[in-house]
Scaffold this motif. Structure first.
Motif, PDB file in Angstrom:
ATOM      1  N   LEU A 392       0.802  -1.223   0.000  1.00 19.94           N
ATOM      2  CA  LEU A 392       0.000   0.000   0.000  1.00 19.94           C
ATOM      3  C   LEU A 392       0.835   1.273   0.000  1.00 19.94           C
ATOM      4  O   LEU A 392       0.302   2.363  -0.254  1.00 19.94           O
ATOM      5  CB  LEU A 392      -0.909   0.018   1.238  1.00 19.94           C
ATOM      6  CG  LEU A 392      -1.984  -1.063   1.350  1.00 19.94           C
ATOM      7  CD1 LEU A 392      -2.713  -0.922   2.686  1.00 19.94           C
ATOM      8  CD2 LEU A 392      -2.970  -0.994   0.201  1.00 19.94           C
ATOM      9  N   SER A 393       2.106   1.170   0.278  1.00 20.39           N
ATOM     10  CA  SER A 393       2.914   2.346   0.608  1.00 20.39           C
ATOM     11  C   SER A 393       3.028   3.373  -0.514  1.00 20.39           C
ATOM     12  O   SER A 393       3.390   4.529  -0.247  1.00 20.39           O
ATOM     13  CB  SER A 393       4.319   1.903   1.033  1.00 20.39           C
ATOM     14  OG  SER A 393       4.980   1.242  -0.046  1.00 20.39           O
ATOM     15  N   THR A 394       2.723   3.013  -1.762  1.00 21.42           N
ATOM     16  CA  THR A 394       2.847   3.983  -2.856  1.00 21.42           C
ATOM     17  C   THR A 394       1.556   4.755  -3.106  1.00 21.42           C
ATOM     18  O   THR A 394       1.508   5.591  -4.016  1.00 21.42           O
ATOM     19  CB  THR A 394       3.261   3.271  -4.157  1.00 21.42           C
ATOM     20  OG1 THR A 394       2.324   2.219  -4.443  1.00 21.42           O
ATOM     21  CG2 THR A 394       4.664   2.685  -4.038  1.00 21.42           C
ATOM     22  N   ALA A 395       0.515   4.486  -2.335  1.00 21.05           N
ATOM     23  CA  ALA A 395      -0.734   5.239  -2.481  1.00 21.05           C
ATOM     24  C   ALA A 395      -0.576   6.637  -1.890  1.00 21.05           C
ATOM     25  O   ALA A 395       0.395   6.937  -1.181  1.00 21.05           O
ATOM     26  CB  ALA A 395      -1.877   4.509  -1.798  1.00 21.05           C
ATOM     27  N   THR A 396      -1.529   7.495  -2.185  1.00 22.87           N
ATOM     28  CA  THR A 396      -1.527   8.855  -1.656  1.00 22.87           C
ATOM     29  C   THR A 396      -2.165   8.926  -0.285  1.00 22.87           C
ATOM     30  O   THR A 396      -1.758   9.724   0.576  1.00 22.87           O
ATOM     31  CB  THR A 396      -2.279   9.800  -2.615  1.00 22.87           C
ATOM     32  OG1 THR A 396      -1.769   9.637  -3.938  1.00 22.87           O
ATOM     33  CG2 THR A 396      -2.147  11.253  -2.191  1.00 22.87           C
ATOM     34  N   MET A 397      -3.173   8.076  -0.049  1.00 27.64           N
ATOM     35  CA  MET A 397      -3.898   8.091   1.226  1.00 27.64           C
ATOM     36  C   MET A 397      -4.670   6.789   1.400  1.00 27.64           C
ATOM     37  O   MET A 397      -4.922   6.063   0.437  1.00 27.64           O
ATOM     38  CB  MET A 397      -4.884   9.273   1.269  1.00 27.64           C
ATOM     39  CG  MET A 397      -6.090   9.110   0.348  1.00 27.64           C
ATOM     40  SD  MET A 397      -7.101  10.601   0.171  1.00 27.64           S
ATOM     41  CE  MET A 397      -6.084  11.544  -0.971  1.00 27.64           C
ATOM     42  N   GLY A 398      -5.039   6.508   2.641  1.00 23.43           N
ATOM     43  CA  GLY A 398      -5.931   5.397   2.952  1.00 23.43           C
ATOM     44  C   GLY A 398      -7.215   5.934   3.548  1.00 23.43           C
ATOM     45  O   GLY A 398      -7.181   6.840   4.395  1.00 23.43           O
ATOM     46  N   ILE A 399      -8.360   5.404   3.101  1.00 24.15           N
ATOM     47  CA  ILE A 399      -9.666   5.904   3.543  1.00 24.15           C
ATOM     48  C   ILE A 399     -10.410   4.819   4.301  1.00 24.15           C
ATOM     49  O   ILE A 399     -10.403   3.651   3.910  1.00 24.15           O
ATOM     50  CB  ILE A 399     -10.517   6.374   2.340  1.00 24.15           C
ATOM     51  CG1 ILE A 399      -9.808   7.488   1.574  1.00 24.15           C
ATOM     52  CG2 ILE A 399     -11.898   6.845   2.796  1.00 24.15           C
ATOM     53  CD1 ILE A 399     -10.585   8.003   0.370  1.00 24.15           C
ATOM     54  N   HIS A 400     -11.076   5.237   5.384  1.00 20.20           N
ATOM     55  CA  HIS A 400     -11.981   4.321   6.106  1.00 20.20           C
ATOM     56  C   HIS A 400     -13.247   5.087   6.478  1.00 20.20           C
ATOM     57  O   HIS A 400     -13.229   5.942   7.373  1.00 20.20           O
ATOM     58  CB  HIS A 400     -11.304   3.781   7.351  1.00 20.20           C
ATOM     59  CG  HIS A 400     -12.054   2.629   7.974  1.00 20.20           C
ATOM     60  ND1 HIS A 400     -13.042   1.926   7.307  1.00 20.20           N
ATOM     61  CD2 HIS A 400     -11.960   2.054   9.207  1.00 20.20           C
ATOM     62  CE1 HIS A 400     -13.517   0.990   8.093  1.00 20.20           C
ATOM     63  NE2 HIS A 400     -12.893   1.040   9.248  1.00 20.20           N
ATOM     64  N   PRO A 401     -14.389   4.803   5.810  1.00 14.42           N
ATOM     65  CA  PRO A 401     -15.632   5.561   6.053  1.00 14.42           C
ATOM     66  C   PRO A 401     -16.530   4.946   7.117  1.00 14.42           C
ATOM     67  O   PRO A 401     -17.749   4.996   7.007  1.00 14.42           O
ATOM     68  CB  PRO A 401     -16.301   5.516   4.677  1.00 14.42           C
ATOM     69  CG  PRO A 401     -15.927   4.168   4.143  1.00 14.42           C
ATOM     70  CD  PRO A 401     -14.535   3.884   4.665  1.00 14.42           C
ATOM     71  N   MET A 402     -15.958   4.348   8.148  1.00 19.12           N
ATOM     72  CA  MET A 402     -16.734   3.656   9.179  1.00 19.12           C
ATOM     73  C   MET A 402     -17.820   4.580   9.751  1.00 19.12           C
ATOM     74  O   MET A 402     -17.554   5.726  10.103  1.00 19.12           O
ATOM     75  CB  MET A 402     -15.807   3.168  10.287  1.00 19.12           C
ATOM     76  CG  MET A 402     -16.463   2.266  11.308  1.00 19.12           C
ATOM     77  SD  MET A 402     -15.277   1.223  12.195  1.00 19.12           S
ATOM     78  CE  MET A 402     -14.164   2.432  12.894  1.00 19.12           C
ATOM     79  N   GLN A 403     -19.029   4.047   9.859  1.00 16.92           N
ATOM     80  CA  GLN A 403     -20.177   4.850  10.276  1.00 16.92           C
ATOM     81  C   GLN A 403     -20.216   5.040  11.792  1.00 16.92           C
ATOM     82  O   GLN A 403     -19.936   4.111  12.566  1.00 16.92           O
ATOM     83  CB  GLN A 403     -21.479   4.172   9.829  1.00 16.92           C
ATOM     84  CG  GLN A 403     -21.584   3.984   8.327  1.00 16.92           C
ATOM     85  CD  GLN A 403     -21.695   5.310   7.604  1.00 16.92           C
ATOM     86  OE1 GLN A 403     -22.692   6.011   7.708  1.00 16.92           O
ATOM     87  NE2 GLN A 403     -20.658   5.662   6.857  1.00 16.92           N
ATOM     88  N   THR A 404     -20.580   6.240  12.223  1.00 13.59           N
ATOM     89  CA  THR A 404     -20.751   6.486  13.645  1.00 13.59           C
ATOM     90  C   THR A 404     -22.054   5.856  14.130  1.00 13.59           C
ATOM     91  O   THR A 404     -22.953   5.565  13.353  1.00 13.59           O
ATOM     92  CB  THR A 404     -20.786   8.002  13.936  1.00 13.59           C
ATOM     93  OG1 THR A 404     -21.816   8.593  13.129  1.00 13.59           O
ATOM     94  CG2 THR A 404     -19.463   8.655  13.629  1.00 13.59           C
ATOM     95  N   GLY A 405     -22.125   5.641  15.414  1.00 13.19           N
ATOM     96  CA  GLY A 405     -23.355   5.102  16.016  1.00 13.19           C
ATOM     97  C   GLY A 405     -23.136   3.773  16.694  1.00 13.19           C
ATOM     98  O   GLY A 405     -23.163   3.701  17.940  1.00 13.19           O
ATOM     99  N   PRO A 406     -22.906   2.669  15.948  1.00 13.10           N
ATOM    100  CA  PRO A 406     -22.708   1.371  16.592  1.00 13.10           C
ATOM    101  C   PRO A 406     -21.529   1.415  17.566  1.00 13.10           C
ATOM    102  O   PRO A 406     -20.455   1.943  17.236  1.00 13.10           O
ATOM    103  CB  PRO A 406     -22.424   0.429  15.414  1.00 13.10           C
ATOM    104  CG  PRO A 406     -23.100   1.078  14.245  1.00 13.10           C
ATOM    105  CD  PRO A 406     -22.948   2.549  14.477  1.00 13.10           C
ATOM    106  N   ILE A 407     -21.712   0.878  18.751  1.00 10.41           N
ATOM    107  CA  ILE A 407     -20.694   0.978  19.789  1.00 10.41           C
ATOM    108  C   ILE A 407     -19.387   0.319  19.364  1.00 10.41           C
ATOM    109  O   ILE A 407     -18.288   0.790  19.688  1.00 10.41           O
ATOM    110  CB  ILE A 407     -21.217   0.384  21.116  1.00 10.41           C
ATOM    111  CG1 ILE A 407     -20.248   0.728  22.251  1.00 10.41           C
ATOM    112  CG2 ILE A 407     -21.445  -1.121  21.005  1.00 10.41           C
ATOM    113  CD1 ILE A 407     -20.805   0.418  23.625  1.00 10.41           C
ATOM    114  N   ASN A 408     -19.489  -0.784  18.578  1.00 10.73           N
ATOM    115  CA  ASN A 408     -18.260  -1.439  18.127  1.00 10.73           C
ATOM    116  C   ASN A 408     -17.472  -0.568  17.166  1.00 10.73           C
ATOM    117  O   ASN A 408     -16.245  -0.710  17.062  1.00 10.73           O
ATOM    118  CB  ASN A 408     -18.591  -2.784  17.482  1.00 10.73           C
ATOM    119  CG  ASN A 408     -18.832  -3.867  18.510  1.00 10.73           C
ATOM    120  OD1 ASN A 408     -17.979  -4.140  19.346  1.00 10.73           O
ATOM    121  ND2 ASN A 408     -20.008  -4.472  18.476  1.00 10.73           N
TER     122      ASN A 408
END
Length: 505
Positions: A392-408
């Motif tokens: 992954l190291s040659t990418a510009t960024m890593g994205i994680h759109p995890m939703q708020t709300g669920p406690i986990n």
């Protein structure tokens, strides 16, 4: 790793159990290999999609993958009521489609008989009689099809009055054993894996996640009755009472299932400090569970070059490239990344997902095609966990759109955080509590408002404008020193030694 490089030989056979196909579950694979390198005899037992059991050795670990038997779930009150309410419905919905084909076939047959009338000299019924018979057949089949569709719509409505009555009835009758009536996945998985666990006769059972804790506890009791000393370690990957987005029956089943069998564990380990605190408080534990973060391995320079994501996508060094690496499922809201990329015309996105041909992934591909940006979206399968940060190291960024709300979600520090960080990528993450706090603390990324595409676009634009300002956070080796698997695995070693110290050496 050579025998000389491994740790001292430890007493005992360890059987790790997971209720998935193992592939892609880096925590399970890393823990198995690490414990084998520390000297234990390790067997990893999981599920197989093949028709026959699979047994093979990978690294220092023996793998055992077992197919899960098919089994009809228990019939609910609603299903029994539907059978009375729609008595003409086909038992299996697929037969309604067969009925439609029968109607079409008979219509063709009538036309053909009219055209061929008198050619073979056979006596035929009058045309009006044949047509009347076919009309009765069409009405009968049509009625059955209508009732089948109505029944299926009725059964598709989850958590109605009869479902709630069913749960209350079985909870009153069975208490925490209600899991057997509400969701038979645990039963099916136990049928598959229990014989293998008993055959291996472990000294230590390491149950990964919610399903294995129950049938591992039951298998351990069976082994003890046979005179075998065995310890049970529960590796809690999630806070089960926080999984309330699951269907109501499954949620109730899993909560009761874990609550019933967690006390059987001789020790508990989990994935984050907030989750450890929740487990202690919720279950009234005397001891806070140990924590082993889902950190990646330190890159091994002796491993073959895995390539890199930018080259795999055929992109030059100046093209902005975002990555999403991990499980692809509707609850992950990955389509939000595509919606944002649509508004950043120069941005390409690479998705490294578990099942590139899964219907949800295919829907993402179709969404990109509908937006006319298919050439900017790159879908491929998983990369080996030991190679992922380097890849992954040659990418510009890593994205994680995890939703708020669920406690986990709120308490998680997910694999992606560690993998992106070890790849020295700027992170773009949603404002879920624990993850966003850590990104802000380190200064290695931007936080956007969960579910807000405009906010995500703004965060992406900031990273594209100055990615090196975020990478600067990684220049201090101490930033990620704690976030390595080699550092984390000492918790496992300590627990294993504690649990197996009474075994003969």
């Amino acid at each position: 790793m050579s025998a000389a490089e491994r740790g001292p030989t430890r007493p005992g056979r360890v059987v790790m159990v997971v209720a998935n196909r193992i592939d892609g579950d880096s925590r399970v694979q890393k823990s198995a290999q690490s414990m084998a390198e520390e000297g234990w005899e390790v067997h990893l037992v999981g599920l197989s999609v093949a028709r026959k059991p699979e047994h093979y050795r990978h690294g220092d670990v023996e793998y055992h993958k077992i197919p899960v038997p098919k089994m009809d779930p228990p019939r609910t009150f609603r299903q029994r009521a539907a059978a009375l309410q729609y008595p003409l419905a086909y038992r299996e919905s697929v037969r309604a489609g067969h009925g439609m084909q029968r109607i079409k076939a008979e219509r063709i047959e009538i036309e053909a008989m009219d055209a061929e009338r008198g050619r073979d000299g056979l006596l035929r019924m009058p045309r009006f009689v044949r047509r009347a018979g076919r009309k009765v057949q069409r009405v009968w089949i049509g009625r059955r099809i209508d009732q089948t569709k109505a029944r299926d719509r009725h059964l598709a409505r989850e958590n109605g009055f009869l479902d709630r009555v069913t749960r209350r009835w079985w909870k009153l009758l069975l208490g925490d054993r209600v899991w057997r009536r509400l969701d038979n996945d645990a039963v099916r998985i136990e049928l598959a894996l229990r014989p293998e666990i008993l055959r291996l006769e472990p000294d230590l059972l390491h149950a990964h996640d919610m399903y294995p804790i129950g049938f591992c506890a039951r298998a351990a009791e069976t082994l003890r009755r046979r005179g075998k000393r065995v310890k049970l370690l529960y590796d809690a990957h999630e806070f089960v009472p926080g999984c309330d987005t699951l269907p109501a029956d499954r949620f109730e089943s899993l909560v009761r299932y874990e609550r019933r069998y967690l006390p059987y564990a001789d020790a508990i380990v989990t994935v984050s400090a907030p989750l450890a605190d929740l487990l202690r408080e919720h279950h009234g534990l005397d001891r806070t569970p140990a924590v082993v973060l889902n950190a990646p391995l330190t890159p091994d320079p002796d491993r073959p070059d895995p390539g890199d994501v930018r080259s795999a996508c055929g992109l030059g060094p100046d093209t902005p490239l975002a990555v999403y690496s991990g499980w692809a499922a509707p609850e992950r809201k990955i389509e939000m990344i595509i919606e944002a990329a649509r508004q950043v015309p120069e941005l390409h996105v690479a998705f490294l997902v578990n099942r590139p041909n899964h219907p949800y992934v295919l829907s993402l591909i179709a969404l990109g095609e509908r937006y006319g940006m298919a050439e900017r979206l790159h879908f491929r399968g998983y990369v080996d966990y030991a190679d992922l940060p380097r890849f992954l190291s040659t990418a510009t960024m890593g994205i994680h759109p995890m939703q708020t709300g669920p406690i986990n979600h709120e308490i998680a520090l997910p694999n992606k955080f560690f993998e992106y960080s070890h790849a020295h990528l700027p992170l773009v993450v949603s404002d879920v509590k624990t993850l966003s706090q850590e990104v802000r603390r380190i200064g290695n990324g931007e936080v956007f408002t969960s579910g807000d595409v405009g906010s995500l676009v703004t965060a992406i634009d900031k990273v594209i404008a100055d990615p090196e300002s975020y990478r600067a956070a990684y220049r201090d080796p101490a930033t990620l020193a704690e976030y390595t698997w080699e550092r984390q695995v000492h918790q496992y070693v300590g627990l294993y030694e504690e649990l197996t110290k009474e075994l003969p050496r």
